[in-house]
Design a protein around this motif. Structure first.
Motif, mmCIF file in Angstrom:
data_model
loop_
_atom_site.group_PDB
_atom_site.id
_atom_site.type_symbol
_atom_site.label_atom_id
_atom_site.label_comp_id
_atom_site.label_asym_id
_atom_site.label_seq_id
_atom_site.Cartn_x
_atom_site.Cartn_y
_atom_site.Cartn_z
ATOM 1 N N VAL A 226 63.770 25.697 109.230
ATOM 2 C CA VAL A 226 63.536 24.380 108.630
ATOM 3 C C VAL A 226 62.074 24.001 108.819
ATOM 4 N N GLU A 227 61.412 23.628 107.729
ATOM 5 C CA GLU A 227 59.992 23.280 107.787
ATOM 6 C C GLU A 227 59.772 21.809 108.092
ATOM 7 N N GLU A 228 60.703 20.973 107.690
ATOM 8 C CA GLU A 228 60.586 19.532 107.936
ATOM 9 C C GLU A 228 61.975 18.952 108.141
ATOM 10 N N SER A 229 62.150 18.169 109.198
ATOM 11 C CA SER A 229 63.468 17.613 109.522
ATOM 12 C C SER A 229 63.968 16.692 108.416
ATOM 13 N N GLY A 230 65.277 16.655 108.259
ATOM 14 C CA GLY A 230 65.885 15.771 107.268
ATOM 15 C C GLY A 230 67.334 16.148 107.025
ATOM 16 N N TYR A 231 67.968 15.401 106.148
ATOM 17 C CA TYR A 231 69.367 15.661 105.791
ATOM 18 C C TYR A 231 69.450 16.737 104.705
ATOM 19 N N ILE A 232 70.430 17.605 104.833
ATOM 20 C CA ILE A 232 70.704 18.567 103.768
ATOM 21 C C ILE A 232 71.370 17.792 102.632
ATOM 22 N N GLN A 233 70.648 17.618 101.526
ATOM 23 C CA GLN A 233 71.161 16.809 100.415
ATOM 24 C C GLN A 233 71.971 17.633 99.426
ATOM 25 N N THR A 234 71.446 18.773 99.017
ATOM 26 C CA THR A 234 72.168 19.635 98.075
ATOM 27 C C THR A 234 71.885 21.098 98.383
ATOM 28 N N ILE A 235 72.831 21.941 98.032
ATOM 29 C CA ILE A 235 72.665 23.397 98.113
ATOM 30 C C ILE A 235 73.041 23.976 96.752
ATOM 31 N N ASP A 236 72.153 24.731 96.165
ATOM 32 C CA ASP A 236 72.404 25.344 94.851
ATOM 33 C C ASP A 236 73.171 26.649 95.072
ATOM 34 N N PHE A 237 74.493 26.530 95.238
ATOM 35 C CA PHE A 237 75.317 27.681 95.589
ATOM 36 C C PHE A 237 75.298 28.754 94.508
ATOM 37 N N ILE A 238 75.350 28.349 93.250
ATOM 38 C CA ILE A 238 75.438 29.321 92.155
ATOM 39 C C ILE A 238 74.195 30.200 92.111
ATOM 40 N N ASN A 239 73.015 29.586 92.111
ATOM 41 C CA ASN A 239 71.782 30.383 92.079
ATOM 42 C C ASN A 239 71.566 31.136 93.383
ATOM 43 N N LEU A 240 72.045 30.572 94.491
ATOM 44 C CA LEU A 240 71.938 31.255 95.778
ATOM 45 C C LEU A 240 72.727 32.568 95.742
ATOM 46 N N ILE A 241 73.916 32.521 95.148
ATOM 47 C CA ILE A 241 74.735 33.739 95.023
ATOM 48 C C ILE A 241 74.081 34.734 94.074
ATOM 49 N N LYS A 242 73.557 34.253 92.951
ATOM 50 C CA LYS A 242 72.930 35.142 91.965
ATOM 51 C C LYS A 242 71.703 35.845 92.539
ATOM 52 N N GLU A 243 70.872 35.086 93.262
ATOM 53 C CA GLU A 243 69.674 35.687 93.853
ATOM 54 C C GLU A 243 70.044 36.647 94.976
ATOM 55 N N ALA A 244 71.065 36.298 95.757
ATOM 56 C CA ALA A 244 71.520 37.200 96.822
ATOM 57 C C ALA A 244 72.072 38.493 96.233
ATOM 58 N N GLU A 245 72.707 38.400 95.072
ATOM 59 C CA GLU A 245 73.211 39.599 94.408
ATOM 60 C C GLU A 245 72.063 40.477 93.917
ATOM 61 N N LYS A 246 71.020 39.848 93.390
ATOM 62 C CA LYS A 246 69.853 40.610 92.919
ATOM 63 C C LYS A 246 69.174 41.343 94.069
ATOM 64 N N ASP A 247 69.033 40.627 95.202
ATOM 65 C CA ASP A 247 68.341 41.209 96.358
ATOM 66 C C ASP A 247 69.286 41.972 97.278
ATOM 67 N N ASP A 248 70.583 41.988 96.932
ATOM 68 C CA ASP A 248 71.593 42.665 97.738
ATOM 69 C C ASP A 248 71.584 42.160 99.176
ATOM 70 N N LEU A 249 71.809 40.837 99.311
ATOM 71 C CA LEU A 249 71.791 40.198 100.629
ATOM 72 C C LEU A 249 73.152 39.604 100.953
ATOM 73 N N ILE A 250 73.368 39.401 102.239
ATOM 74 C CA ILE A 250 74.455 38.552 102.719
ATOM 75 C C ILE A 250 73.788 37.401 103.461
ATOM 76 N N ILE A 251 74.116 36.163 103.077
ATOM 77 C CA ILE A 251 73.452 34.981 103.626
ATOM 78 C C ILE A 251 74.451 34.170 104.432
ATOM 79 N N GLU A 252 74.019 33.713 105.587
ATOM 80 C CA GLU A 252 74.831 32.797 106.394
ATOM 81 C C GLU A 252 74.100 31.466 106.502
ATOM 82 N N LEU A 253 74.760 30.386 106.060
ATOM 83 C CA LEU A 253 74.178 29.044 106.142
ATOM 84 C C LEU A 253 74.522 28.421 107.490
ATOM 85 N N HIS A 254 73.510 27.896 108.151
ATOM 86 C CA HIS A 254 73.729 27.301 109.472
ATOM 87 C C HIS A 254 73.975 25.797 109.405
ATOM 88 N N TYR A 255 73.755 25.207 108.255
ATOM 89 C CA TYR A 255 74.021 23.790 108.051
ATOM 90 C C TYR A 255 74.872 23.627 106.801
#
Length: 476
Positions: A226-255
């Motif tokens: 985290v670069e600056e403290s604050g509330y997690i307002q939104t997470i773009d799940f759809i694009n997060l999955i698409k980009e993870a598929e392109k880069d062949d990643l498994i992502i774990e969200l801590h918040y």
């Protein structure tokens, strides 16, 4: 510096979802008045053109035309009248809302500001005032007028009609029943957008089928901080999955959405599968962090509004409002229960694990929605029974699912009662509600043990015998 920040803010605004844009724009009271003000200027241009440029007086009977002095008098009077009406209306309404928000919830003001009727009323008032004020600059002593004063009078009549409708709207909106209903529907929209539209297509229905893909070695994970403290307002799940598929990643969200993220703590971790380089900035940009919570994806924040109204009602000795709000929370929890599977894994279209969520299960939503109310109602057996009735309704809906969390919360609620003496009639209501719930959830034996423990606290022998006669034990 300001010119540099403006394009960046505009680019950030364009990336937001339609609901985010709507909440940001109409969370302010200036957007709709600007639109209506612009429309009134267009009508002004049309009226001035018809009255001054085309000399419309030649085509209109003299009895319908108005001389300069009378036109000026009409416009001057209407300008002051509309401004006074606008000021009086919104000063009175905001004073009432401030009092009401102190009594129930300060977040009521946000709902009031975003209400379409509020926005349109202010827009009509400001648009009418703008029209009649600017008309004064286009009056010509040598001309007669028709369209300018007639449109001004029509605007004033529209303003008066809007004023009456708005007052009626405020009276209805400020009724707690309607207000909590509005909050519940808003929360249901948030839950539906997040749990169904955004995440449901990617949720893994059977967690066991994908557990072999879950990384076991945490030391191999790379972290984005985290670069600056604050509330997690939104997470773009759809694009997060698409980009993870392109880069062949498994992502774990801590918040999760609504959490407060502290600076320099891990925002997410990822496991690269042979990728050479990962653009971490694009993943960071898909998680929006702000100073305040919002209702785009935050179901907890939406639930908390109803919880706060119920708690304030309990503190104000208003059991009817508290009961009604508890019912609304129960209705919302039922809708959440029906919307989605509560699994922590999101996979791509090919079934490969892509995101591990900091996930909420249904028992967590139960706790968020009812635990604070249970705490403040712990000395009120009647409200406790109402909470149990809501839990029983939820258990009926979840009969095909695991009802254990609902029963556990019912036990948690019942054992929290802090009353030294409960009248036998209250005990009968309490035990009968628990018995119905035990039958629905299949926990009859646990009910028997719970009631026996509670019976031991009855010091009056006559009361104990009366309860045993009305509610026989040992039948399970």
């Amino acid at each position: 510096m300001l010119f540099k920040k403006a394009p960046a803010k505009w680019e950030e605004f364009k990336k937001k979802s339609p609901r985010e844009k709507w909440l940001e724009l109409y969370g302010n009271l200036w957007v709709t008045p600007i639109i209506y003000g612009f429309l009134s200027i267009l009508l002004l241009v049309l009226a001035v053109t018809l009255d001054l440029t085309t000399d419309s007086g030649k085509f209109i009977p003299p009895a319908l035309t108005i001389e300069y002095q009378l036109t000026r008098t009409i416009l001057s009077t209407l300008t002051g009248g509309i401004l006074s009406l606008t000021t009086f209306t919104f000063y009175g309404v905001l004073a009432a809302l401030t009092t009401f928000s102190v009594q129930f919830s300060p977040r009521i003001l946000q709902n009031f500001m975003r209400n379409k009727m509020t926005q349109r009323t202010l827009g009509i008032f400001i648009g009418s005032f703008t029209y009649v004020l600017l008309c004064l600059f286009f009056l010509d002593k040598q001309s007669t007028f028709f369209f300018i004063p007639v449109l001004a009078i029509l605007f004033t009549m529209l303003t008066m009609a809007t004023f009456i409708i708005f007052v009626n709207h405020i009276v209805n909106w400020l009724q707690v029943t309607n207000m909590t209903e509005d909050m519940k529907e808003e929360s249901a929209i948030v839950a539906k957008n997040l749990l169904v539209k955004e995440m449901d297509a990617y949720r893994v229905k059977n967690s066991a089928s994908i557990e072999h893909q879950v990384p076991e070695n945490r030391e191999q994970a790379c972290s984005i901080y985290v670069e600056e403290s604050g509330y997690i307002q939104t997470i773009d799940f759809i694009n997060l999955i698409k980009e993870a598929e392109k880069d062949d990643l498994i992502i774990e969200l801590h918040y999760k959405v609504g959490n407060y993220a502290f600076v320099s703590t891990p925002l997410l971790s990822y496991w690269p599968n042979g990728a050479n380089s990962i653009d971490e900035s694009k993943y960071y940009s898909m998680i929006r962090i702000g100073k305040n919570q919002n209702e785009v994806q935050d179901i907890e924040f939406s639930l908390s509004k109803l919880v706060e109204v119920a708690i304030r009602a309990i503190g104000s000795n208003d059991p009817k409002t508290a009961t009604r709000t508890i019912y609304q929370i129960g209705d919302l929890l039922i809708k959440i229960s029906q919307l989605s599977f509560f699994t922590p894994y999101l996979a791509d279209e090919e079934g490969n694990l892509r995101i591990i969520l900091d996930n909420l299960e249904f028992k967590d939503y139960l706790y968020i929605g009812l635990s604070s109310i249970r705490h403040y109602a712990r000395k009120n057996v009647i409200l406790t029974v109402e909470i149990l009735k809501v839990l029983h309704a939820i258990a009926k809906v979840r009969k095909k699912h695991d009802c254990t969390p609902v029963w556990d919360f019912a036990v948690y609620t019942t054992r929290s009662l802090e009353i030294n003496y409960i009248h036998s009639l209250d005990r009968e209501k309490l035990y009968n509600t628990l018995l119905d719930m035990a039958k629905t959830t299949g926990h009859e034996m646990e009910y028997n043990k719970l009631v026996r423990k509670m019976m031991r606290t009855i010091t009056d022998e006559d009361d104990r015998k009366e309860i045993e006669r009305k509610i026989p034990l040992g039948c399970y």
